[in-house]
Design a protein around this motif. Sequence first.
Motif, PDB file in Angstrom:
ATOM      1  N   GLY A  64       0.773  -1.235   0.000  1.00  0.00           N
ATOM      2  CA  GLY A  64       0.000   0.000   0.000  1.00  0.00           C
ATOM      3  C   GLY A  64       0.794   1.269   0.000  1.00  0.00           C
ATOM      4  O   GLY A  64       0.319   2.273  -0.500  1.00  0.00           O
ATOM      5  N   ALA A  65       1.996   1.285   0.597  1.00  0.00           N
ATOM      6  CA  ALA A  65       2.718   2.545   0.669  1.00  0.00           C
ATOM      7  C   ALA A  65       2.940   3.138  -0.713  1.00  0.00           C
ATOM      8  O   ALA A  65       2.779   4.333  -0.918  1.00  0.00           O
ATOM      9  N   LEU A  66       3.262   2.312  -1.665  1.00  0.00           N
ATOM     10  CA  LEU A  66       3.505   2.835  -3.002  1.00  0.00           C
ATOM     11  C   LEU A  66       2.212   3.215  -3.707  1.00  0.00           C
ATOM     12  O   LEU A  66       2.215   4.040  -4.614  1.00  0.00           O
ATOM     13  N   TYR A  67       1.098   2.614  -3.317  1.00  0.00           N
ATOM     14  CA  TYR A  67      -0.170   3.066  -3.875  1.00  0.00           C
ATOM     15  C   TYR A  67      -0.384   4.534  -3.560  1.00  0.00           C
ATOM     16  O   TYR A  67      -0.981   5.273  -4.321  1.00  0.00           O
ATOM     17  N   PHE A  68       0.095   4.946  -2.379  1.00  0.00           N
ATOM     18  CA  PHE A  68      -0.096   6.320  -1.973  1.00  0.00           C
ATOM     19  C   PHE A  68       1.053   7.207  -2.416  1.00  0.00           C
ATOM     20  O   PHE A  68       1.101   8.377  -2.055  1.00  0.00           O
ATOM     21  N   GLY A  69       1.977   6.679  -3.190  1.00  0.00           N
ATOM     22  CA  GLY A  69       3.090   7.476  -3.670  1.00  0.00           C
ATOM     23  C   GLY A  69       4.135   7.729  -2.612  1.00  0.00           C
ATOM     24  O   GLY A  69       4.846   8.726  -2.654  1.00  0.00           O
ATOM     25  N   VAL A  70       4.225   6.839  -1.627  1.00  0.00           N
ATOM     26  CA  VAL A  70       5.163   7.014  -0.536  1.00  0.00           C
ATOM     27  C   VAL A  70       6.127   5.837  -0.529  1.00  0.00           C
ATOM     28  O   VAL A  70       5.716   4.691  -0.681  1.00  0.00           O
ATOM     29  N   ASP A  71       7.410   6.132  -0.347  1.00  0.00           N
ATOM     30  CA  ASP A  71       8.384   5.063  -0.217  1.00  0.00           C
ATOM     31  C   ASP A  71       8.065   4.275   1.050  1.00  0.00           C
ATOM     32  O   ASP A  71       7.945   4.858   2.131  1.00  0.00           O
ATOM     33  N   PRO A  72       7.932   2.938   0.970  1.00  0.00           N
ATOM     34  CA  PRO A  72       7.603   2.151   2.159  1.00  0.00           C
ATOM     35  C   PRO A  72       8.595   2.352   3.292  1.00  0.00           C
ATOM     36  O   PRO A  72       8.213   2.392   4.451  1.00  0.00           O
ATOM     37  N   GLN A  73       9.873   2.475   2.966  1.00  0.00           N
ATOM     38  CA  GLN A  73      10.869   2.672   4.017  1.00  0.00           C
ATOM     39  C   GLN A  73      10.622   3.973   4.756  1.00  0.00           C
ATOM     40  O   GLN A  73      10.775   4.051   5.976  1.00  0.00           O
ATOM     41  N   GLY A  97       2.769   0.978 -10.337  1.00  0.00           N
ATOM     42  CA  GLY A  97       4.158   0.774 -10.715  1.00  0.00           C
ATOM     43  C   GLY A  97       5.055   1.844 -10.111  1.00  0.00           C
ATOM     44  O   GLY A  97       4.661   2.999  -9.964  1.00  0.00           O
ATOM     45  N   ASP A  98       6.258   1.452  -9.740  1.00  0.00           N
ATOM     46  CA  ASP A  98       7.189   2.403  -9.137  1.00  0.00           C
ATOM     47  C   ASP A  98       7.436   3.617 -10.029  1.00  0.00           C
ATOM     48  O   ASP A  98       7.484   4.755  -9.549  1.00  0.00           O
ATOM     49  N   ASP A  99       7.606   3.379 -11.320  1.00  0.00           N
ATOM     50  CA  ASP A  99       7.913   4.494 -12.209  1.00  0.00           C
ATOM     51  C   ASP A  99       6.778   5.499 -12.275  1.00  0.00           C
ATOM     52  O   ASP A  99       6.992   6.708 -12.226  1.00  0.00           O
ATOM     53  N   ARG A 100       5.547   5.001 -12.367  1.00  0.00           N
ATOM     54  CA  ARG A 100       4.405   5.912 -12.456  1.00  0.00           C
ATOM     55  C   ARG A 100       4.228   6.715 -11.168  1.00  0.00           C
ATOM     56  O   ARG A 100       4.008   7.933 -11.199  1.00  0.00           O
ATOM     57  N   LEU A 101       4.340   6.050 -10.039  1.00  0.00           N
ATOM     58  CA  LEU A 101       4.150   6.733  -8.769  1.00  0.00           C
ATOM     59  C   LEU A 101       5.264   7.737  -8.492  1.00  0.00           C
ATOM     60  O   LEU A 101       5.014   8.833  -7.988  1.00  0.00           O
ATOM     61  N   GLN A 102       6.486   7.364  -8.821  1.00  0.00           N
ATOM     62  CA  GLN A 102       7.577   8.322  -8.623  1.00  0.00           C
ATOM     63  C   GLN A 102       7.425   9.536  -9.531  1.00  0.00           C
ATOM     64  O   GLN A 102       7.686  10.665  -9.116  1.00  0.00           O
ATOM     65  N   LYS A 103       7.005   9.296 -10.755  1.00  0.00           N
ATOM     66  CA  LYS A 103       6.804  10.400 -11.698  1.00  0.00           C
ATOM     67  C   LYS A 103       5.730  11.350 -11.189  1.00  0.00           C
ATOM     68  O   LYS A 103       5.862  12.573 -11.275  1.00  0.00           O
ATOM     69  N   GLU A 104       4.658  10.793 -10.628  1.00  0.00           N
ATOM     70  CA  GLU A 104       3.558  11.612 -10.129  1.00  0.00           C
ATOM     71  C   GLU A 104       3.956  12.409  -8.894  1.00  0.00           C
ATOM     72  O   GLU A 104       3.552  13.560  -8.736  1.00  0.00           O
ATOM     73  N   THR A 105       4.709  11.792  -8.002  1.00  0.00           N
ATOM     74  CA  THR A 105       4.984  12.419  -6.710  1.00  0.00           C
ATOM     75  C   THR A 105       6.212  13.305  -6.701  1.00  0.00           C
ATOM     76  O   THR A 105       6.256  14.300  -5.976  1.00  0.00           O
ATOM     77  N   HIS A 144       8.851  -2.386  -6.127  1.00  0.00           N
ATOM     78  CA  HIS A 144       7.702  -3.175  -6.586  1.00  0.00           C
ATOM     79  C   HIS A 144       7.702  -3.458  -8.085  1.00  0.00           C
ATOM     80  O   HIS A 144       6.966  -4.315  -8.536  1.00  0.00           O
ATOM     81  N   GLY A 145       8.491  -2.734  -8.857  1.00  0.00           N
ATOM     82  CA  GLY A 145       8.504  -2.928 -10.299  1.00  0.00           C
ATOM     83  C   GLY A 145       7.779  -1.819 -11.038  1.00  0.00           C
ATOM     84  O   GLY A 145       6.986  -1.072 -10.464  1.00  0.00           O
ATOM     85  N   THR A 146       8.041  -1.708 -12.336  1.00  0.00           N
ATOM     86  CA  THR A 146       7.403  -0.681 -13.148  1.00  0.00           C
ATOM     87  C   THR A 146       5.948  -1.043 -13.430  1.00  0.00           C
ATOM     88  O   THR A 146       5.516  -2.177 -13.218  1.00  0.00           O
ATOM     89  N   SER A 147       5.226  -0.076 -13.960  1.00  0.00           N
ATOM     90  CA  SER A 147       3.834  -0.330 -14.341  1.00  0.00           C
ATOM     91  C   SER A 147       3.748  -1.456 -15.361  1.00  0.00           C
ATOM     92  O   SER A 147       2.898  -2.350 -15.252  1.00  0.00           O
ATOM     93  N   ALA A 148       4.627  -1.432 -16.345  1.00  0.00           N
ATOM     94  CA  ALA A 148       4.610  -2.466 -17.376  1.00  0.00           C
ATOM     95  C   ALA A 148       4.936  -3.834 -16.792  1.00  0.00           C
ATOM     96  O   ALA A 148       4.328  -4.849 -17.166  1.00  0.00           O
ATOM     97  N   GLN A 149       5.882  -3.880 -15.867  1.00  0.00           N
ATOM     98  CA  GLN A 149       6.245  -5.153 -15.255  1.00  0.00           C
ATOM     99  C   GLN A 149       5.106  -5.707 -14.400  1.00  0.00           C
ATOM    100  O   GLN A 149       4.785  -6.898 -14.461  1.00  0.00           O
ATOM    101  N   ARG A 150       4.487  -4.847 -13.619  1.00  0.00           N
ATOM    102  CA  ARG A 150       3.416  -5.321 -12.727  1.00  0.00           C
ATOM    103  C   ARG A 150       2.237  -5.846 -13.530  1.00  0.00           C
ATOM    104  O   ARG A 150       1.696  -6.914 -13.251  1.00  0.00           O
ATOM    105  N   ALA A 151       1.838  -5.090 -14.522  1.00  0.00           N
ATOM    106  CA  ALA A 151       0.744  -5.546 -15.372  1.00  0.00           C
ATOM    107  C   ALA A 151       1.147  -6.796 -16.153  1.00  0.00           C
ATOM    108  O   ALA A 151       0.349  -7.721 -16.340  1.00  0.00           O
ATOM    109  N   GLY A 152       2.405  -6.829 -16.597  1.00  0.00           N
ATOM    110  CA  GLY A 152       2.876  -7.960 -17.389  1.00  0.00           C
ATOM    111  C   GLY A 152       2.909  -9.253 -16.614  1.00  0.00           C
ATOM    112  O   GLY A 152       2.488 -10.310 -17.122  1.00  0.00           O
TER     113      GLY A 152
END
Length: 289
Positions: A39-48, A240-248, A259-267
């Motif tokens: 969930g942390a990455l869903y919110f655009g936050v690094d889990p650490q 995906g990590d890339d999308r969330l990082q780009k947004e935040t 967690h992987g990129t958007s393409a990797q997660r969907a793939g």
Amino acid sequence: MRLGDERESSNIEDRRGQGGGSRVPVRIGGIGGVILVLGALYFGVDPQLVLNLLNGAQSSGDTAPVASQAPAAGDDAGKVFIARVLASTEDVWTSYFQAMGQTYHAPHLVLFTDGVQSACGFAQTSSGPFYCPADQKVYLDLGFFRELRDRLGAGGDFAQAYVVAHEVGHHVQNELGIMSRTDRQRRAGLTDDGPAGLSVRTELQADCFAGVWAKRADDAKKILQSGDIEQGLNAAAAVGDDRLQKETQGYVVPDSFTHGTSAQRAGWFRRGLQSGDVKQCDTFGAPSL
């Protein structure tokens, strides 16, 4: 999704409105103390960062008390839906383990509001859904699905089912001994973070396992309806990590991926969904993710 006639799992613990309990900080390191945070990455936050904040608040003693709230009016329907999804995962994975001559020990799913104490430590709603291997339980605040829909544009019942199936996927990893193996690898010094690290491979495999569940459940009971697959793929890509990082933060840092990129997660979700075969989910042996 067609789950209206399906049974509800009895492995639901409803702790909503009970508050979060004592603030024992989340422990990180061993298999008994690792929270695999989706969930942390869903919110655009690094889990650490989330976990550091939680631990820091514990140390300083200035954490605000968790509000005790009664379940929202619409949450009972949400609870029933989650209980049916969980039951479906139980049926699929029990059958899979039986075919291997093994026993599947189904996880419990804990519903909470605001904050919760797990065997892995204390977590707030902002940490998102997570699986704690120490007590073999999935933790979920139903309010998270509003964030998934409204903030990330990943609404729909199958998007919610994907989240549950992903966390159950971590439990399947635990049951198969994969978590113990990756924990030994971490202690041996293998890279955990980064675009090809253990963390990314662990999360992508859980995505693939979620797809395996969906395929097998649909083959058995035709639970999928038009648009469901698109909802699941959209949800996987949205986190995906890339999308969330780009947004935040406006830019992408692959070395910090967990967690992987958007393409990797969907793939990888699609791979599990198309094959229904756990053997196709070997992210750890894949030369390319």
